[in-house]
Write a protein that holds these residues in place. Structure first.
Motif, PDB file in Angstrom:
ATOM      1  N   ALA A 259      -0.618  -0.789  11.607  1.00  0.00           N
ATOM      2  CA  ALA A 259      -0.368  -0.080  10.348  1.00  0.00           C
ATOM      3  C   ALA A 259      -0.314   1.429  10.539  1.00  0.00           C
ATOM      4  O   ALA A 259       0.077   2.160   9.634  1.00  0.00           O
ATOM      5  CB  ALA A 259      -1.441  -0.441   9.322  1.00  0.00           C
ATOM      6  N   GLY A 260      -0.724   1.916  11.702  1.00  0.00           N
ATOM      7  CA  GLY A 260      -0.634   3.346  11.998  1.00  0.00           C
ATOM      8  C   GLY A 260      -1.526   4.188  11.103  1.00  0.00           C
ATOM      9  O   GLY A 260      -2.659   3.822  10.798  1.00  0.00           O
ATOM     10  N   GLU A 261      -0.988   5.306  10.655  1.00  0.00           N
ATOM     11  CA  GLU A 261      -1.790   6.237   9.860  1.00  0.00           C
ATOM     12  C   GLU A 261      -2.156   5.687   8.484  1.00  0.00           C
ATOM     13  O   GLU A 261      -3.073   6.194   7.853  1.00  0.00           O
ATOM     14  CB  GLU A 261      -1.091   7.588   9.738  1.00  0.00           C
ATOM     15  N   THR A 262      -1.476   4.632   8.039  1.00  0.00           N
ATOM     16  CA  THR A 262      -1.882   3.969   6.800  1.00  0.00           C
ATOM     17  C   THR A 262      -3.295   3.428   6.948  1.00  0.00           C
ATOM     18  O   THR A 262      -4.054   3.376   5.983  1.00  0.00           O
ATOM     19  CB  THR A 262      -0.908   2.822   6.457  1.00  0.00           C
ATOM     20  N   LEU A 263      -3.661   3.063   8.172  1.00  0.00           N
ATOM     21  CA  LEU A 263      -5.030   2.626   8.465  1.00  0.00           C
ATOM     22  C   LEU A 263      -5.895   3.787   8.925  1.00  0.00           C
ATOM     23  O   LEU A 263      -6.998   3.980   8.428  1.00  0.00           O
ATOM     24  CB  LEU A 263      -5.033   1.543   9.549  1.00  0.00           C
ATOM     25  N   PHE A 264      -5.407   4.562   9.880  1.00  0.00           N
ATOM     26  CA  PHE A 264      -6.275   5.523  10.566  1.00  0.00           C
ATOM     27  C   PHE A 264      -6.702   6.706   9.706  1.00  0.00           C
ATOM     28  O   PHE A 264      -7.826   7.183   9.845  1.00  0.00           O
ATOM     29  CB  PHE A 264      -5.619   5.983  11.878  1.00  0.00           C
ATOM     30  N   THR A 265      -5.867   7.170   8.815  1.00  0.00           N
ATOM     31  CA  THR A 265      -6.263   8.299   7.962  1.00  0.00           C
ATOM     32  C   THR A 265      -7.437   7.926   7.055  1.00  0.00           C
ATOM     33  O   THR A 265      -8.470   8.611   7.070  1.00  0.00           O
ATOM     34  CB  THR A 265      -5.055   8.826   7.164  1.00  0.00           C
ATOM     35  N   PRO A 266      -7.350   6.832   6.269  1.00  0.00           N
ATOM     36  CA  PRO A 266      -8.507   6.492   5.437  1.00  0.00           C
ATOM     37  C   PRO A 266      -9.698   5.994   6.256  1.00  0.00           C
ATOM     38  O   PRO A 266     -10.846   6.180   5.853  1.00  0.00           O
ATOM     39  CB  PRO A 266      -7.991   5.412   4.488  1.00  0.00           C
ATOM     40  N   LEU A 267      -9.446   5.382   7.409  1.00  0.00           N
ATOM     41  CA  LEU A 267     -10.551   4.899   8.240  1.00  0.00           C
ATOM     42  C   LEU A 267     -11.356   6.073   8.795  1.00  0.00           C
ATOM     43  O   LEU A 267     -12.588   6.054   8.770  1.00  0.00           O
ATOM     44  CB  LEU A 267     -10.022   4.027   9.383  1.00  0.00           C
ATOM     45  N   ARG A 268     -10.676   7.090   9.283  1.00  0.00           N
ATOM     46  CA  ARG A 268     -11.394   8.270   9.783  1.00  0.00           C
ATOM     47  C   ARG A 268     -12.221   8.910   8.666  1.00  0.00           C
ATOM     48  O   ARG A 268     -13.367   9.314   8.887  1.00  0.00           O
ATOM     49  CB  ARG A 268     -10.399   9.271  10.370  1.00  0.00           C
ATOM     50  N   ALA A 269     -11.641   8.997   7.484  1.00  0.00           N
ATOM     51  CA  ALA A 269     -12.371   9.579   6.337  1.00  0.00           C
ATOM     52  C   ALA A 269     -13.580   8.724   5.978  1.00  0.00           C
ATOM     53  O   ALA A 269     -14.665   9.257   5.719  1.00  0.00           O
ATOM     54  CB  ALA A 269     -11.439   9.709   5.136  1.00  0.00           C
ATOM     55  N   ALA A 270     -13.411   7.400   5.975  1.00  0.00           N
ATOM     56  CA  ALA A 270     -14.518   6.504   5.614  1.00  0.00           C
ATOM     57  C   ALA A 270     -15.644   6.574   6.638  1.00  0.00           C
ATOM     58  O   ALA A 270     -16.823   6.571   6.275  1.00  0.00           O
ATOM     59  CB  ALA A 270     -14.009   5.068   5.472  1.00  0.00           C
ATOM     60  N   VAL A 271     -15.309   6.657   7.916  1.00  0.00           N
ATOM     61  CA  VAL A 271     -16.344   6.779   8.952  1.00  0.00           C
ATOM     62  C   VAL A 271     -17.057   8.120   8.814  1.00  0.00           C
ATOM     63  O   VAL A 271     -18.287   8.186   8.886  1.00  0.00           O
ATOM     64  CB  VAL A 271     -15.741   6.593  10.368  1.00  0.00           C
TER      65      VAL A 271
ATOM     66  N   VAL B 258       0.839  -1.191   0.000  1.00  0.00           N
ATOM     67  CA  VAL B 258       0.000   0.000   0.000  1.00  0.00           C
ATOM     68  C   VAL B 258       0.883   1.253   0.000  1.00  0.00           C
ATOM     69  O   VAL B 258       0.662   2.166  -0.786  1.00  0.00           O
ATOM     70  CB  VAL B 258      -0.957   0.011   1.223  1.00  0.00           C
ATOM     71  N   ALA B 259       1.865   1.279   0.893  1.00  0.00           N
ATOM     72  CA  ALA B 259       2.735   2.452   0.987  1.00  0.00           C
ATOM     73  C   ALA B 259       3.535   2.665  -0.290  1.00  0.00           C
ATOM     74  O   ALA B 259       3.834   3.799  -0.654  1.00  0.00           O
ATOM     75  CB  ALA B 259       3.682   2.305   2.178  1.00  0.00           C
ATOM     76  N   ALA B 260       3.831   1.576  -1.002  1.00  0.00           N
ATOM     77  CA  ALA B 260       4.584   1.688  -2.251  1.00  0.00           C
ATOM     78  C   ALA B 260       3.703   2.102  -3.420  1.00  0.00           C
ATOM     79  O   ALA B 260       4.188   2.360  -4.510  1.00  0.00           O
ATOM     80  CB  ALA B 260       5.267   0.352  -2.563  1.00  0.00           C
ATOM     81  N   GLY B 261       2.373   2.141  -3.198  1.00  0.00           N
ATOM     82  CA  GLY B 261       1.464   2.590  -4.242  1.00  0.00           C
ATOM     83  C   GLY B 261       0.978   1.514  -5.181  1.00  0.00           C
ATOM     84  O   GLY B 261       0.403   1.829  -6.222  1.00  0.00           O
ATOM     85  N   ASP B 262       1.192   0.251  -4.844  1.00  0.00           N
ATOM     86  CA  ASP B 262       0.717  -0.840  -5.700  1.00  0.00           C
ATOM     87  C   ASP B 262      -0.802  -0.749  -5.824  1.00  0.00           C
ATOM     88  O   ASP B 262      -1.513  -0.754  -4.816  1.00  0.00           O
ATOM     89  CB  ASP B 262       1.123  -2.187  -5.092  1.00  0.00           C
ATOM     90  N   PRO B 263      -1.343  -0.660  -7.041  1.00  0.00           N
ATOM     91  CA  PRO B 263      -2.790  -0.463  -7.213  1.00  0.00           C
ATOM     92  C   PRO B 263      -3.627  -1.615  -6.654  1.00  0.00           C
ATOM     93  O   PRO B 263      -4.703  -1.386  -6.095  1.00  0.00           O
ATOM     94  CB  PRO B 263      -2.985  -0.340  -8.717  1.00  0.00           C
TER      95      PRO B 263
END
Length: 99
Positions: A44-56, A1-6
Motif C-alpha cells: 500500500a506504500g505511503e497509504t500505510l506508512f504515513t499513518p503508521l509512522r504517526a501512530a507509532v 481509502v485513497a478515494a476518501g470513503d469514510p
C-alpha cells in the motif's frame, strides 16, 4: 481509502492502529533501530506508512523512534522463504537417506 470513503478510512485506521500497537510492543522489548514492514500490506506504500509512522510516534514514551520502512522484497519474501525451506528440507532428506 485513497478515494476518501469514510468506512474504508475507518477500517484502514483500525488496522493501522492495531499494527502500531503491536510494533510498539516489539519496539519496547527489542529496541530495534529499524522496523521493516513486508508482505501484501506493505504494498500500500505511503497509504500505510504515513499513518503508521504517526501512530507509532503517538504511542511511544521512553522508546527511541525507529525508522519504519518497507521490505525491499515486498510481497516476494514469503515465496522465497518457502522455496528456501523446501530446498533445505530436500537437502536434509537426501543426506539423511544416504547416511
Amino acid at each position: 481509502v485513497a478515494a476518501g470513503d469514510p468506512r474504508a478510512r475507518a477500517v484502514w485506521q483500525e488496522a493501522v492502529d492495531a499494527l502500531a500497537d503491536g510494533l510498539v510492543i516489539g519496539l519496547t522489548l527489542l529496541d530495534p533501530h529499524t522496523l521493516i514492514i513486508g508482505g501484501g500490506l506493505a504494498e500500500a506504500g505511503e497509504t500505510l506508512f504515513t499513518p503508521l509512522r504517526a501512530a507509532v510516534t503517538e504511542r511511544i514514551t521512553f522508546q527511541r523512534l525507529p525508522r519504519i520502512v518497507p521490505a525491499v522484497l515486498g510481497d516476494t519474501a514469503g515465496c522465497l522463504g518457502a522455496g528456501l525451506l523446501a530446498w533445505d528440507l530436500l537437502s536434509t532428506d537426501a543426506t539423511e537417506v544416504s547416511a
